[in-house]
Design a protein around this motif. Sequence first.
Motif, short mmCIF file in Angstrom:
data_model
loop_
_atom_site.label_atom_id
_atom_site.label_comp_id
_atom_site.label_asym_id
_atom_site.label_seq_id
_atom_site.Cartn_x
_atom_site.Cartn_y
_atom_site.Cartn_z
N ILE A 250 -23.52 12.91 -12.91
CA ILE A 250 -24.64 13.85 -12.86
C ILE A 250 -25.18 13.95 -11.44
N THR A 251 -25.30 12.82 -10.75
CA THR A 251 -25.79 12.82 -9.38
C THR A 251 -24.89 13.63 -8.47
N LEU A 252 -23.58 13.39 -8.56
CA LEU A 252 -22.63 14.13 -7.72
C LEU A 252 -22.60 15.61 -8.07
N ALA A 253 -22.73 15.93 -9.35
CA ALA A 253 -22.72 17.33 -9.75
C ALA A 253 -23.94 18.07 -9.20
N GLU A 254 -25.08 17.40 -9.15
CA GLU A 254 -26.30 18.04 -8.68
C GLU A 254 -26.37 18.09 -7.16
N LEU A 255 -26.01 16.98 -6.50
CA LEU A 255 -26.08 16.93 -5.04
C LEU A 255 -24.88 17.62 -4.39
N GLY A 256 -23.76 17.62 -5.11
CA GLY A 256 -22.55 18.21 -4.59
C GLY A 256 -21.57 17.16 -4.09
N PHE A 257 -20.30 17.52 -4.10
CA PHE A 257 -19.24 16.66 -3.58
C PHE A 257 -18.39 17.51 -2.65
N LYS A 258 -17.73 16.86 -1.70
CA LYS A 258 -16.90 17.58 -0.75
C LYS A 258 -15.52 17.85 -1.35
N VAL B 52 -11.53 22.51 2.57
CA VAL B 52 -11.71 21.06 2.52
C VAL B 52 -13.03 20.71 3.19
N GLY B 53 -13.80 19.88 2.52
CA GLY B 53 -15.09 19.47 3.05
C GLY B 53 -16.26 20.31 2.59
N HIS B 54 -15.99 21.47 1.98
CA HIS B 54 -17.07 22.30 1.45
C HIS B 54 -17.81 21.53 0.36
N VAL B 55 -19.13 21.53 0.39
CA VAL B 55 -19.93 20.84 -0.62
C VAL B 55 -20.06 21.73 -1.84
N LEU B 56 -19.47 21.28 -2.93
CA LEU B 56 -19.43 22.06 -4.17
C LEU B 56 -20.38 21.41 -5.18
N ARG B 57 -21.34 22.18 -5.63
CA ARG B 57 -22.29 21.70 -6.63
C ARG B 57 -21.97 22.32 -7.98
N ASN B 58 -22.17 21.54 -9.04
CA ASN B 58 -21.84 22.01 -10.39
C ASN B 58 -23.03 21.74 -11.31
N PRO B 59 -24.09 22.53 -11.19
CA PRO B 59 -25.29 22.29 -12.02
C PRO B 59 -25.03 22.45 -13.51
N GLU B 60 -24.10 23.32 -13.90
CA GLU B 60 -23.80 23.47 -15.33
C GLU B 60 -23.16 22.20 -15.88
N TYR B 61 -22.25 21.58 -15.13
CA TYR B 61 -21.64 20.33 -15.58
C TYR B 61 -22.71 19.25 -15.72
N ALA B 62 -23.63 19.18 -14.75
CA ALA B 62 -24.73 18.21 -14.83
C ALA B 62 -25.58 18.47 -16.08
N HIS B 63 -25.83 19.74 -16.37
CA HIS B 63 -26.63 20.10 -17.56
C HIS B 63 -25.94 19.62 -18.84
#
Length: 602
Positions: free
Chosen positions: A177-185, A220-231
Amino acid sequence: MNKTLSLSLISLALLGACTSPSPNAPLRYSVPEQPEAASGVTAKPGWAYGRQAVAAANPLATDAGLQILRAGGSALDAAIAVQMVLGLVEPQSSGIAGGAFLLHFDGQKVTAHDGRETAPATAQSDLFLGADGKPLPFDEAVLSGRSVGVPGALRMLEAAHRQHGQLPWAQLFTPAITLAELGFKVSPRLHTLLQTDPHLKKDPLAARFFYTAEGQAWPVGHVLRNPEYAHVLRRITNEGSLALHEGPVAQAIVQRVQSPPRPGSLSLQDLRDYRPREREALCFDHTAQARALRICGFPPPSSGQIAIGQILGMLSRASAQGPELAGGLPSPDFLHRYTEASRLAFADRAQYVADPDFVSAPAGDWRSLLAPAYLAQRSQLIGAQSMKLATPGQPSGTATSWAPMPAQTEYGTSHISVVDAKGRAVAMTTTIEAAFGARRMVTTDPARPGGFLLNNQLTDFSFAPADAQGRLIANRVEPGKRPRSSMSPTLVFDPATGQLLMSGGSPGGALIIHYTAKLLTGTLHWGLNAQQAVSLPNFGSLNGPTLLESKGFPSSTVDALKARGHDVREMEMTSGLQAIERTPSGWFGGADPRREGVVLGD
């Protein structure tokens, strides 16, 4: 070799080893440094730890599992956290809408938890036949709602957690959830697969999430956030698997499955009715370097453990003509015997193995395919020249009315291995089948970016329900049936003491069987450590050509095999082996240089 990535992975492992808190520290999840370097084959050193270790296909997922262990979680707890992060950062391979096979060792007993997907209740044997009565082209079948099976991984993990979990269910989702909200590279592998996949961007939701407005994969390196997955994960923390199998998420799944092209029949009732199975692990005795071993794996509907046991058993009985290693690589003589044994094993696999709730084992017991007398008889068929194509045997003299399943493409998956400080262990192979599954993304709110991908697991069934003579195929589509799999999560034991010696497995479709057999051969027979065995070039046969990993073997090996009648095909064989083995001082882990995984621990 990409030195930047290698150093980054090593540094992450060393950082984890040097900063380990006291055992059972409360979970305060912190986002680790994220991998950014180029993709490709990257040499890995192997990792040694004293108490506990986690191996997974992405450093963020491995780190999540380790943080759970450090907070007092069990091996099963760690595996759940790893899976939830993999569904975010490695969506091409596994996820909450997929399936999994989990082997669990509680220190005394091995249990097999079956989270394999099932066919909908209205699915019929002609599911993948076109209007002309012939099997659909593979891509046409995959890119359809018909390919989507009822998800099983989450409900299986929930059931396993009730038995083997230590930390609260909700806490295990904190890293994802944390990574989905903050984003991952975006990692090199994810970027490469997004950029080269010809189908994913055809799905509007996936195109909007994974690609730029110009249709290019995020770099590569783009910060991708997935708020729906976190939800969705937050709903699961509160409601358990009901959040996926009932309510708004279930409705969104059904809507995507039943939409064109080629809508599927998966229903809300199918989702509500799904139940995981707890099965008896399939174990066999094996001797390597005069040492007795007990190798445990998954029973049907997986074909992996049976095929691996057959290959190893026939090899131990087939006459060797020379050393098995030459110049640090498998020798031509070994490769000849290995691929001949593989042909025999895959012939039996095509004939007999399917969901045991629908298909009876030959002679009433799947162990009949591993019986010493039967393997001795089959091994006598391994001669000086390649048989090219093997036919199935008859264990215990049993005749069968089944028709062999025609060769068919298999893809996908990821593997997780965990050992904790209390001696518990997990080997779990998890999948949505092809890369990015059915290429259908699910969201409960189109205004919220992201979501998760649906599996295409039903394409593991035989497209043709019968052969030209009308004989039925064991692995045909039937309502509620689980498709045959090659996933091979493996635990190895010392039978005298009951001590766990290794946890391992790999992704790779039908080639999973060969990748895992290579790991076992390299470590148990050749005395290699887990990393050395994982890094060996890949090889095998699916009862057809002899397959060798591109650039893995010298031309002299290829020529020697051709001289013995082999049709040699050199090809990419991108395994993703993960393995953790016992050492005198603790544990040593290996991760496949062909992918992005690492091993972390204390």
